[in-house]
Motif scaffolding. Structure first.
Motif, PDB file in Angstrom:
ATOM      1  N   PHE A  41      -2.018  20.906  50.435  1.00  0.00           N
ATOM      2  CA  PHE A  41      -0.929  20.921  49.449  1.00  0.00           C
ATOM      3  C   PHE A  41       0.406  21.101  50.179  1.00  0.00           C
ATOM      4  O   PHE A  41       0.454  21.037  51.422  1.00  0.00           O
ATOM      5  N   ASN A  42       1.494  21.242  49.458  1.00  0.00           N
ATOM      6  CA  ASN A  42       2.839  21.570  49.959  1.00  0.00           C
ATOM      7  C   ASN A  42       3.174  20.905  51.305  1.00  0.00           C
ATOM      8  O   ASN A  42       3.311  21.580  52.326  1.00  0.00           O
ATOM      9  N   ARG A  58       0.277  21.094  54.513  1.00  0.00           N
ATOM     10  CA  ARG A  58      -0.276  22.448  54.666  1.00  0.00           C
ATOM     11  C   ARG A  58      -1.760  22.374  54.325  1.00  0.00           C
ATOM     12  O   ARG A  58      -2.141  21.960  53.222  1.00  0.00           O
ATOM     13  N   ASP A 104       3.882  25.616  54.298  1.00  0.00           N
ATOM     14  CA  ASP A 104       5.026  25.024  53.571  1.00  0.00           C
ATOM     15  C   ASP A 104       6.144  24.484  54.466  1.00  0.00           C
ATOM     16  O   ASP A 104       7.307  24.935  54.368  1.00  0.00           O
ATOM     17  N   LYS A 153      11.375  32.885  53.092  1.00  0.00           N
ATOM     18  CA  LYS A 153      10.624  31.612  53.126  1.00  0.00           C
ATOM     19  C   LYS A 153      11.451  30.505  52.480  1.00  0.00           C
ATOM     20  O   LYS A 153      12.657  30.653  52.300  1.00  0.00           O
ATOM     21  N   LYS A 210      13.048  34.833  40.318  1.00  0.00           N
ATOM     22  CA  LYS A 210      12.577  34.270  41.584  1.00  0.00           C
ATOM     23  C   LYS A 210      12.791  32.755  41.613  1.00  0.00           C
ATOM     24  O   LYS A 210      12.225  32.037  40.781  1.00  0.00           O
ATOM     25  N   TYR A 240       5.362  27.584  38.019  1.00  0.00           N
ATOM     26  CA  TYR A 240       6.342  27.049  38.971  1.00  0.00           C
ATOM     27  C   TYR A 240       6.883  25.737  38.433  1.00  0.00           C
ATOM     28  O   TYR A 240       6.148  24.753  38.344  1.00  0.00           O
ATOM     29  N   VAL A 276      -4.438  27.736  42.336  1.00  0.00           N
ATOM     30  CA  VAL A 276      -3.393  28.514  41.647  1.00  0.00           C
ATOM     31  C   VAL A 276      -2.883  27.653  40.492  1.00  0.00           C
ATOM     32  O   VAL A 276      -2.298  26.593  40.717  1.00  0.00           O
ATOM     33  N   VAL A 279       1.255  24.996  39.028  1.00  0.00           N
ATOM     34  CA  VAL A 279       2.203  24.946  40.144  1.00  0.00           C
ATOM     35  C   VAL A 279       2.532  23.493  40.494  1.00  0.00           C
ATOM     36  O   VAL A 279       1.628  22.692  40.744  1.00  0.00           O
ATOM     37  N   PHE A 281       5.010  22.012  43.524  1.00  0.00           N
ATOM     38  CA  PHE A 281       5.725  22.631  44.637  1.00  0.00           C
ATOM     39  C   PHE A 281       6.039  21.574  45.709  1.00  0.00           C
ATOM     40  O   PHE A 281       5.279  21.388  46.660  1.00  0.00           O
ATOM     41  N   ASP A 302      -1.703  24.278  44.198  1.00  0.00           N
ATOM     42  CA  ASP A 302      -2.141  24.731  45.532  1.00  0.00           C
ATOM     43  C   ASP A 302      -3.472  24.094  45.931  1.00  0.00           C
ATOM     44  O   ASP A 302      -4.260  24.693  46.689  1.00  0.00           O
TER      45      ASP A 302
HETATM   46  C1  BMA Z   1       4.772  30.373  46.664  1.00  0.00           C
HETATM   47  C2  BMA Z   1       4.432  29.795  48.012  1.00  0.00           C
HETATM   48  C3  BMA Z   1       3.756  28.449  47.896  1.00  0.00           C
HETATM   49  C4  BMA Z   1       2.720  28.374  46.793  1.00  0.00           C
HETATM   50  C5  BMA Z   1       3.239  29.013  45.522  1.00  0.00           C
HETATM   51  C6  BMA Z   1       2.209  29.055  44.409  1.00  0.00           C
HETATM   52  O1  BMA Z   1       5.183  31.696  46.783  1.00  0.00           O
HETATM   53  O2  BMA Z   1       3.602  30.681  48.705  1.00  0.00           O
HETATM   54  O3  BMA Z   1       3.126  28.157  49.117  1.00  0.00           O
HETATM   55  O4  BMA Z   1       2.430  27.026  46.542  1.00  0.00           O
HETATM   56  O5  BMA Z   1       3.667  30.325  45.804  1.00  0.00           O
HETATM   57  O6  BMA Z   1       1.071  29.754  44.805  1.00  0.00           O
END
Ligand code: BMA
Length: 334
Positions: A41-42, A58, A104, A153, A210, A240, A276, A279, A281, A302
């Motif tokens: 992913f990512n 990743r 990531d 990050k 966030k 997300y 997860v 999401v 991302f 994820d």
């Molecule tokens: C974020 C990162 C990403 C992840 C997302 C959802 O904080 O760590 O790598 O895709 O959370 O788990």
């Protein structure tokens, strides 16, 4: 227009679709991998000189630790040539900050260096931090090491110096929240002149508390266009979603306009369910030869990599119609 009329208008009009999911989604999953993994992913993304697409994915192994692996495709959609072995593994002996993996990546091609700069999350006992590496070919890598200590990050380097200094966008965690900052450096190693760039909103907003930059910002004639993620915490999990903001070209910490609502959110089954849930991302994009079509590569739940197409012109028009200057937002919050 009164706020009641505005609300009524929003309720009756359909939301504009800015990113169109590719019918082949998800375009890469763990099943495509030449070696045994948990998930992929990512991915960071870039176009190579021959016009093909490179994804720096990743990859999470079945210990839970991540490394990076290159996948190449002529059309950026299918027939991926995946490195037979991990391309960049964490090296905890020389870089203890990578003890629990590297995650990531965001890729920026830097013409002055004739190299790609990769900003990635290095994860260890200290928490997640930002590390930087340079490469010319995605086969050998020159590690610069940690450039932002934990907890930090979601970082990317801008492709050129701003007023003589390199600029890094990143997301430190502070007791006041997780906001996007920009820092400057004369040599890519020593960083300072830290400035707050975009704040998470508060309360009920979709991007409350966030946020973080998603792929590196897109340089347009009107400014740096940033796709950012906002995290809505709910009693059962987090969602997300993606929003847009535009920043001044010469003074990137200055936000010119920020969209109010999110413009892309988990809807498809592969975005809603996975390791997860809920999401989307993105860590990278490529721009087509028309200079306007953006191919956005994003991690879904994820668990896989998906692709969506948009138009930079449409994103800017949407911001004009749906955004406000941060100044007017402040007034509205007050
Ligand atoms: C974020 C990162 C990403 C992840 C997302 C959802 O904080 O760590 O790598 O895709 O959370 O788990």
């Amino acid at each position: 227009m009164s706020s009641t009329t505005l609300l009524a208008k929003a309720a009756t009009e359909k939301y504009e679709t800015l990113f169109h999911r590719h019918p082949a989604n998800p375009i890469l999953t763990g099943k495509d991998w030449p070696y045994s993994i948990n998930s992929v992913f990512n991915a960071g993304a870039t176009l190579l000189p021959d016009g093909s697409t490179l994804l720096l994915c990743r990859v999470e192994d079945r210990r839970g630790l991540s490394h990076l692996c290159v996948a190449r495709s002529v059309n950026g959609v299918d027939r991926w040539q995946i490195d037979r072995e991990p391309t960049l593994l964490p090296n905890a002996e020389r870089y203890p900050e990578e003890l629990w993996g590297i995650e990531d990546p965001r890729i920026t091609y830097v013409p002055e260096l004739k190299k790609y700069a990769i900003a990635y999350t290095s994860y260890s006992r200290g928490g997640p931090g930002v590390s930087l590496a340079l490469t010319e070919d995605f086969r050998s890598f020159e590690r610069i090491g940690v450039i932002m200590p934990p907890d930090d990050k979601d970082a990317a380097l801008l492709p050129r110096r701003i007023n003589g200094y390199w600029a890094l966008i990143h997301r430190p965690m502070t007791p006041l929240g997780a906001h996007v900052w920009i820092s400057y450096s004369p040599d890519l190693r020593h960083w300072g002149s830290h400035k707050l760039m975009l704040e998470a909103r508060r309360g009920a907003w979709w991007d409350a508390n966030k946020i973080g930059m998603s792929p590196p910002p897109i340089e347009t004639s009107r400014g740096w266009l940033m796709i950012y993620h906002g995290v809505r915490r709910t009693p059962s999990s987090s969602i997300y979603r993606l929003g847009l903001a535009l920043f001044d070209l010469q003074q990137p910490e200055k936000c010119l306009v920020r969209g109010d609502s999110w413009m892309f959110a988990p809807e498809a089954e592969y975005e809603r369910h996975g390791d997860v849930q809920d999401v989307v991302f993105p860590c990278g994009y490529t721009i087509a030869s028309d200079g306007d079509t953006i191919n956005l590569y994003y991690g879904a739940a994820d668990s896989s990599i998906a692709l969506a197409h948009g138009s930079i012109r449409a994103l800017l028009n949407w911001l004009d119609a749906n955004g406000h200057s941060e100044h007017s937002n402040d007034r509205r919050h007050a």
